[in-house]
Enzyme design. Structure first.
Site, mmCIF file in Angstrom:
data_model
loop_
_atom_site.group_PDB
_atom_site.id
_atom_site.type_symbol
_atom_site.label_atom_id
_atom_site.label_comp_id
_atom_site.label_asym_id
_atom_site.label_seq_id
_atom_site.Cartn_x
_atom_site.Cartn_y
_atom_site.Cartn_z
ATOM 1 N N SER A 16 1.632 3.115 -7.736
ATOM 2 C CA SER A 16 1.175 4.234 -7.912
ATOM 3 C C SER A 16 2.421 5.257 -7.389
ATOM 4 O O SER A 16 2.519 6.323 -7.798
ATOM 5 C CB SER A 16 -0.067 4.434 -7.016
ATOM 6 O OG SER A 16 0.504 4.213 -5.507
ATOM 7 N N ASN A 17 3.165 4.577 -6.621
ATOM 8 C CA ASN A 17 4.372 5.557 -6.286
ATOM 9 C C ASN A 17 5.291 5.874 -7.513
ATOM 10 O O ASN A 17 6.100 6.719 -7.534
ATOM 11 C CB ASN A 17 5.255 5.113 -5.188
ATOM 12 C CG ASN A 17 4.409 5.274 -3.993
ATOM 13 O OD1 ASN A 17 4.382 6.365 -3.380
ATOM 14 N ND2 ASN A 17 3.672 4.315 -3.345
ATOM 15 N N MET A 83 8.263 -6.229 -3.510
ATOM 16 C CA MET A 83 8.198 -7.330 -2.713
ATOM 17 C C MET A 83 9.021 -8.544 -2.465
ATOM 18 O O MET A 83 8.761 -9.493 -2.019
ATOM 19 C CB MET A 83 6.691 -7.839 -2.501
ATOM 20 C CG MET A 83 5.570 -6.579 -2.547
ATOM 21 S SD MET A 83 5.914 -5.699 -0.824
ATOM 22 C CE MET A 83 4.516 -4.624 -0.941
ATOM 23 N N ASN A 100 14.326 3.178 -0.142
ATOM 24 C CA ASN A 100 13.134 2.541 -0.143
ATOM 25 C C ASN A 100 12.087 3.560 0.516
ATOM 26 O O ASN A 100 12.276 4.075 1.149
ATOM 27 C CB ASN A 100 13.067 1.040 0.706
ATOM 28 C CG ASN A 100 11.916 0.323 0.861
ATOM 29 O OD1 ASN A 100 11.162 0.165 0.107
ATOM 30 N ND2 ASN A 100 11.651 0.055 2.017
ATOM 31 N N HIS A 102 8.508 3.138 2.588
ATOM 32 C CA HIS A 102 7.767 2.303 3.466
ATOM 33 C C HIS A 102 6.494 3.195 4.150
ATOM 34 O O HIS A 102 6.581 4.086 4.726
ATOM 35 C CB HIS A 102 8.798 1.692 4.516
ATOM 36 C CG HIS A 102 8.169 0.651 5.420
ATOM 37 N ND1 HIS A 102 7.919 -0.658 4.790
ATOM 38 C CD2 HIS A 102 7.511 0.663 6.543
ATOM 39 C CE1 HIS A 102 7.378 -1.257 5.757
ATOM 40 N NE2 HIS A 102 6.922 -0.615 6.862
ATOM 41 N N SER A 128 7.827 6.496 5.640
ATOM 42 C CA SER A 128 9.275 6.796 5.688
ATOM 43 C C SER A 128 10.087 6.612 4.228
ATOM 44 O O SER A 128 9.686 5.600 3.645
ATOM 45 C CB SER A 128 9.959 5.698 6.708
ATOM 46 O OG SER A 128 9.228 5.852 8.005
ATOM 47 N N VAL A 136 16.096 -5.751 6.933
ATOM 48 C CA VAL A 136 14.846 -5.076 6.021
ATOM 49 C C VAL A 136 14.305 -3.900 6.779
ATOM 50 O O VAL A 136 14.163 -3.957 7.960
ATOM 51 C CB VAL A 136 13.914 -6.321 6.000
ATOM 52 C CG1 VAL A 136 12.572 -5.561 5.631
ATOM 53 C CG2 VAL A 136 14.092 -7.205 5.406
ATOM 54 N N ASP A 137 14.015 -2.972 6.068
ATOM 55 C CA ASP A 137 13.591 -1.653 6.454
ATOM 56 C C ASP A 137 14.213 -1.030 7.699
ATOM 57 O O ASP A 137 13.743 -0.329 8.505
ATOM 58 C CB ASP A 137 11.996 -1.629 6.910
ATOM 59 C CG ASP A 137 11.060 -2.324 5.811
ATOM 60 O OD1 ASP A 137 11.329 -1.877 4.726
ATOM 61 O OD2 ASP A 137 10.024 -2.878 5.926
ATOM 62 N N GLU A 171 2.374 9.270 0.723
ATOM 63 C CA GLU A 171 3.566 8.456 -0.103
ATOM 64 C C GLU A 171 3.843 8.982 -1.304
ATOM 65 O O GLU A 171 5.183 9.345 -1.447
ATOM 66 C CB GLU A 171 3.448 6.875 -0.195
ATOM 67 C CG GLU A 171 3.190 6.016 0.964
ATOM 68 C CD GLU A 171 3.238 4.573 0.440
ATOM 69 O OE1 GLU A 171 4.127 3.808 0.759
ATOM 70 O OE2 GLU A 171 2.224 3.983 -0.290
#
Ligand code: GAR
Length: 185
Positions: A16-17, A83, A100, A102, A128, A136-137, A171
């Protein structure tokens, strides 16, 4: 004036993004969609939009992927629900050009199940957009939007699914704003 950016979007699922970006046609050029799953519904969105796709094998050959990106003259990458862990060597090659999205207010709730965990903890919830670094993140946050204040989702009587819906809508907006209207690269 922003130079023309040729984006690759990495997905694993619904996309969807990715769709939020495809809907910006004209302003943002999505030149390649990379999926870690053959069945990802997002692939169908890409095909419908006429954007080339590539499905990664179970064991990802990151050098080969890098070559494909160069072939499509990709100038930047955004991970949109991707993922898989991206190895450090690949991130180094795309340093400053890989981003990214998130679904939490990082540095809170990195990793998996961020929406569910923040909801259950009655924490503030949001979205974010950040630089990707090997941890990661953890990269520099470029854009962040709060959706719910602490306890707010529960005070409003929202179920997890309903809270999730609001996070996703935000998002999509963050994605469009981050990539469509800002010049990070
Ligand atoms: C989005 O909520 C995205 O933020 C999340 O996966 C979902 C993908 O939805 N990403 C992560 O959790 C990455 N750690 P989409 O396929 O509909 O864009």
């Amino acid at each position: 004036v922003k130079r023309k950016q040729r984006w690759a979007v990495f997905i694993s699922g619904r996309g969807s993004n990715l769709q939020a970006l495809l809907d910006l046609s004209g302003e943002v050029e999505t030149v390649l969609v990379v999926s870690s799953r053959k069945q990802a519904p997002g692939l169908w969105r890409a095909r419908r939009a006429g954007v080339p796709t590539t499905v990664l094998p179970k064991t990802i050959d990151w050098d080969d992927l890098d070559a494909q990106l160069r072939r499509h003259r990709v100038s930047a990458i955004v991970l949109a629900g991707f993922m898989k862990i991206v190895p450090e060597s690949f991130i180094e090659r795309w340093k400053g050009l890989i981003f990214n999205l998130h679904p939490s207010l990082l540095p809170l709730y990195p990793g998996m199940n961020s929406i569910e965990c923040s909801y259950r903890d009655r924490a503030a919830m949001g979205v974010s957009f950040h630089h990707v670094v090997p941890e990661v993140d953890a990269g520099e946050i470029l854009l962040q939007k709060q959706v719910f204040k602490r306890s707010e989702a529960l005070e409003l009587g929202l179920t997890l699914e309903e809270a999730e819906f609001f996070i996703h809508v935000t998002e999509h907006r963050v994605m469009r704003e981050a990539i469509g209207y800002r010049a990070w690269i």
